[in-house]
Design a protein around this motif. Structure first.
Motif, PDB file in Angstrom:
ATOM      1  N   GLY A 149       0.587  -1.137   0.318  1.00 46.72           N
ATOM      2  CA  GLY A 149      -0.132  -0.366   0.206  1.00 46.72           C
ATOM      3  C   GLY A 149       1.208   1.142  -0.322  1.00 46.72           C
ATOM      4  N   ALA A 150       1.944   0.892   0.566  1.00 48.32           N
ATOM      5  CA  ALA A 150       2.894   1.950   0.410  1.00 48.32           C
ATOM      6  C   ALA A 150       3.564   2.322  -1.230  1.00 48.32           C
ATOM      7  CB  ALA A 150       3.667   1.974   1.334  1.00 48.32           C
ATOM      8  N   LEU A 151       3.926   1.411  -1.654  1.00 46.27           N
ATOM      9  CA  LEU A 151       5.171   1.749  -2.565  1.00 46.27           C
ATOM     10  C   LEU A 151       4.125   2.731  -4.180  1.00 46.27           C
ATOM     11  CD1 LEU A 151       6.516  -1.261  -2.908  1.00 46.27           C
ATOM     12  CD2 LEU A 151       7.739   0.887  -2.115  1.00 46.27           C
ATOM     13  N   ARG A 152       4.754   3.439  -4.884  1.00 43.75           N
ATOM     14  CA  ARG A 152       4.227   4.090  -5.264  1.00 43.75           C
ATOM     15  C   ARG A 152       5.341   4.650  -6.889  1.00 43.75           C
ATOM     16  NH1 ARG A 152       0.197   4.131  -2.537  1.00 43.75           N
ATOM     17  NH2 ARG A 152      -0.458   5.172  -2.282  1.00 43.75           N
ATOM     18  N   GLU A 207      -1.926   0.079  -9.676  1.00 42.37           N
ATOM     19  CA  GLU A 207      -2.867   0.495 -10.596  1.00 42.37           C
ATOM     20  C   GLU A 207      -3.052   1.870 -10.914  1.00 42.37           C
ATOM     21  OE1 GLU A 207      -6.815  -0.599  -8.753  1.00 42.37           O
ATOM     22  OE2 GLU A 207      -5.398  -2.257  -6.778  1.00 42.37           O
ATOM     23  N   LEU A 208      -2.375   3.222 -10.135  1.00 42.04           N
ATOM     24  CA  LEU A 208      -2.146   4.125 -10.248  1.00 42.04           C
ATOM     25  C   LEU A 208      -1.471   3.965 -11.883  1.00 42.04           C
ATOM     26  CD1 LEU A 208      -2.318   5.905  -7.227  1.00 42.04           C
ATOM     27  CD2 LEU A 208      -4.522   5.599  -8.721  1.00 42.04           C
ATOM     28  N   LEU A 209      -0.532   3.418 -11.803  1.00 41.68           N
ATOM     29  CA  LEU A 209       0.746   3.025 -13.018  1.00 41.68           C
ATOM     30  C   LEU A 209       0.103   2.967 -14.352  1.00 41.68           C
ATOM     31  CD1 LEU A 209       3.868   3.204 -14.195  1.00 41.68           C
ATOM     32  CD2 LEU A 209       3.720   1.901 -13.325  1.00 41.68           C
ATOM     33  N   ALA A 210      -0.629   1.679 -13.850  1.00 51.09           N
ATOM     34  CA  ALA A 210      -1.093   1.555 -15.285  1.00 51.09           C
ATOM     35  C   ALA A 210      -2.170   2.592 -15.513  1.00 51.09           C
ATOM     36  CB  ALA A 210      -1.914  -0.074 -15.171  1.00 51.09           C
ATOM     37  N   GLU A 211      -3.174   3.155 -14.741  1.00 55.25           N
ATOM     38  CA  GLU A 211      -3.668   3.744 -15.147  1.00 55.25           C
ATOM     39  C   GLU A 211      -3.171   5.377 -15.935  1.00 55.25           C
ATOM     40  OE1 GLU A 211      -5.984   5.114 -11.705  1.00 55.25           O
ATOM     41  OE2 GLU A 211      -7.371   2.818 -11.867  1.00 55.25           O
ATOM     42  N   GLN A 212      -1.939   5.519 -15.315  1.00 57.36           N
ATOM     43  CA  GLN A 212      -1.537   6.492 -15.747  1.00 57.36           C
ATOM     44  C   GLN A 212      -0.401   6.287 -17.749  1.00 57.36           C
ATOM     45  OE1 GLN A 212       2.744   7.148 -13.897  1.00 57.36           O
ATOM     46  NE2 GLN A 212       2.295   9.199 -14.647  1.00 57.36           N
ATOM     47  N   GLY A 257       0.105  -8.427  -6.333  1.00 58.76           N
ATOM     48  CA  GLY A 257      -0.966  -7.251  -7.646  1.00 58.76           C
ATOM     49  C   GLY A 257      -2.444  -6.780  -6.837  1.00 58.76           C
ATOM     50  N   THR A 258      -1.693  -6.363  -5.905  1.00 51.80           N
ATOM     51  CA  THR A 258      -3.120  -5.727  -4.633  1.00 51.80           C
ATOM     52  C   THR A 258      -2.029  -4.258  -4.429  1.00 51.80           C
ATOM     53  OG1 THR A 258      -2.099  -6.563  -2.831  1.00 51.80           O
ATOM     54  CG2 THR A 258      -3.571  -8.214  -3.798  1.00 51.80           C
ATOM     55  N   GLU A 259      -1.121  -4.432  -5.154  1.00 52.98           N
ATOM     56  CA  GLU A 259      -0.450  -2.925  -4.952  1.00 52.98           C
ATOM     57  C   GLU A 259      -0.970  -1.530  -5.175  1.00 52.98           C
ATOM     58  OE1 GLU A 259       2.288  -5.677  -5.385  1.00 52.98           O
ATOM     59  OE2 GLU A 259       0.782  -5.111  -6.712  1.00 52.98           O
ATOM     60  N   PRO A 260      -1.364  -0.755  -4.848  1.00 51.52           N
ATOM     61  CA  PRO A 260      -2.312   0.551  -5.604  1.00 51.52           C
ATOM     62  C   PRO A 260      -1.865   1.177  -6.256  1.00 51.52           C
ATOM     63  CG  PRO A 260      -2.965   0.200  -2.815  1.00 51.52           C
ATOM     64  CD  PRO A 260      -2.173  -0.901  -3.313  1.00 51.52           C
TER      65      PRO A 260
END
Length: 377
Positions: A95-98, A124-129, A118-121
């Protein structure tokens, strides 16, 4: 201290191996075959890329993802620039990595995401970007996880990660030796379709066969004297391994071995590529690391004083030497400073086959060293 008797007692090894690391190392070939099937079912073989990407970006947490990026950079870097996106955050937790795309990333670039979680938010944000930027996205993550669903929903290529054959070991296997192959194999198949590397289904089958044959030679039932992984583990007891690699494909193997020794066995090691490793590590071959203390010191307390740590060179070569080689200089430097040297050289085969054999032997060695020395097993 390493328990030599445990190495040759398969039942004791099984009891010590609470995380199922030996089983994971033995399953590497099976993971490759399952991953090939998953990639096929996800549609990798039907892809018709319109030319090569301008650049490949790779993201993911943990040692397995780092090695995936390292191997792909080595194998495909000559045809296409490869960059690993470094994570940021306050803690090494899902949850802390970006992750963030570089400013230049766009529609002509390819983003590869590899994670055993596979639970890293942040992923998910990277894929959306990447979707907003127009980048092509491929992920390898456990099926049903948020990342897998996000990539599929954004018209990316979401390949399920091949799981362990034994559910009771799945938690440990996620970070075990075979996780590398579950993440790497679908990406190799994808890059084969992009004409960046040679990783046809036939080649990947040979990789799985090589992993299986190496697991047979390095298995718990094989005695130390004829088991290259157990032999290497015993040789590294009470030493600081200086892992020297020759040939570009062997470089990632050496770096992975150092990472596995730290993560699994709790042992420090240094990795470097020849010939640059020789001057870089030269100062470590003098003083206490070279002499290991004086074993003939009459006044040394042999009961209370522990044996001093010694350096030990480990030479990994990805193919039989032909032409110019720094291996003779490496041997001369090590032996000239009273440093023992271990050597591993795979049987002949494709680049992926020889890499697979080196990775398998060193993975088994790291696990044996952990189990026989009471490490994090």
């Amino acid at each position: 201290m390493l328990d030599d008797s445990l190495l040759d007692t398969p039942d004791a090894l099984a009891r010590a191996d609470r995380r199922g690391l030996l089983r994971g190392a033995a399953e590497a070939g099976a993971r490759v075959r399952t991953a090939v099937r998953f990639a096929e079912e996800a549609g990798v073989s039907q892809l018709r890329p319109e030319g090569r990407p301008r650049a490949i970006l790779i993201a993911g947490p943990g040692a397995a993802s780092v090695c995936v990026a390292d191997l792909i950079a080595t194998l495909a870097g000559g045809a296409c620039p490869v960059t690993r996106l470094q994570p940021t955050g306050v803690a090494p937790a899902a949850g802390a990595l970006r992750w963030a795309l570089p400013g230049w990333a766009g529609p002509v670039d390819l983003l590869l995401i590899a994670t055993p979680d596979g639970t890293e938010p942040g992923l998910e944000l990277l894929a959306e970007q990447a979707y907003r930027r127009g980048c092509a996205v491929t992920s390898v993550a456990p099926a049903g996880t948020p990342l897998h669903e996000t990539v599929a929903a954004k018209h990316g290529l979401a390949v399920p990660m091949a799981k362990s054959l034994h559910a009771e070991y799945e938690e440990g296997a996620a970070a075990g030796p075979d996780a590398l192959w579950a993440l790497l194999t679908p990406l190799l198949a994808l890059l084969d379709r992009a004409d960046l590397i040679e990783a046809s289904p036939e080649t990947l089958q040979k990789v799985a066969d090589r992993l299986d044959s190496t697991a047979e030679r390095c298995g718990p039932a094989i005695a130390t004297y004829s088991n290259p992984a157990k032999t290497l583990a015993a040789e590294l007891d009470d030493s600081l391994p200086l892992i020297w690699t020759e040939g570009p494909p062997a470089g990632p193997v050496g770096r992975r071995f150092a990472a596995m020794l730290a993560e699994i066995a709790g042992r420090a090691a240094l990795a470097g590529e020849l010939p640059e490793a020789l001057p870089a590590h030269g100062a470590l071959l003098t003083g206490n690391l070279a002499a290991g203390g004086d074993p003939d010191d009459f006044f040394r307390d042999r009961v209370e004083e522990t044996q001093a740590m010694r350096a030990r060179a480990v030479l990994l070569r990805d193919a039989p030497t032909g032409g110019l080689s720094a291996a003779p200089a490496a041997r001369e430097l090590a032996l000239g400073h009273d440093i023992a040297i271990s050597e591993l050289e795979p049987q002949e085969g494709s680049v992926l086959e020889t890499l697979a054999e080196l990775i398998a032997v060193t993975d088994f060695a790291a696990v044996y060293l952990a189990l026989a020395s009471g490490g994090r097993s």
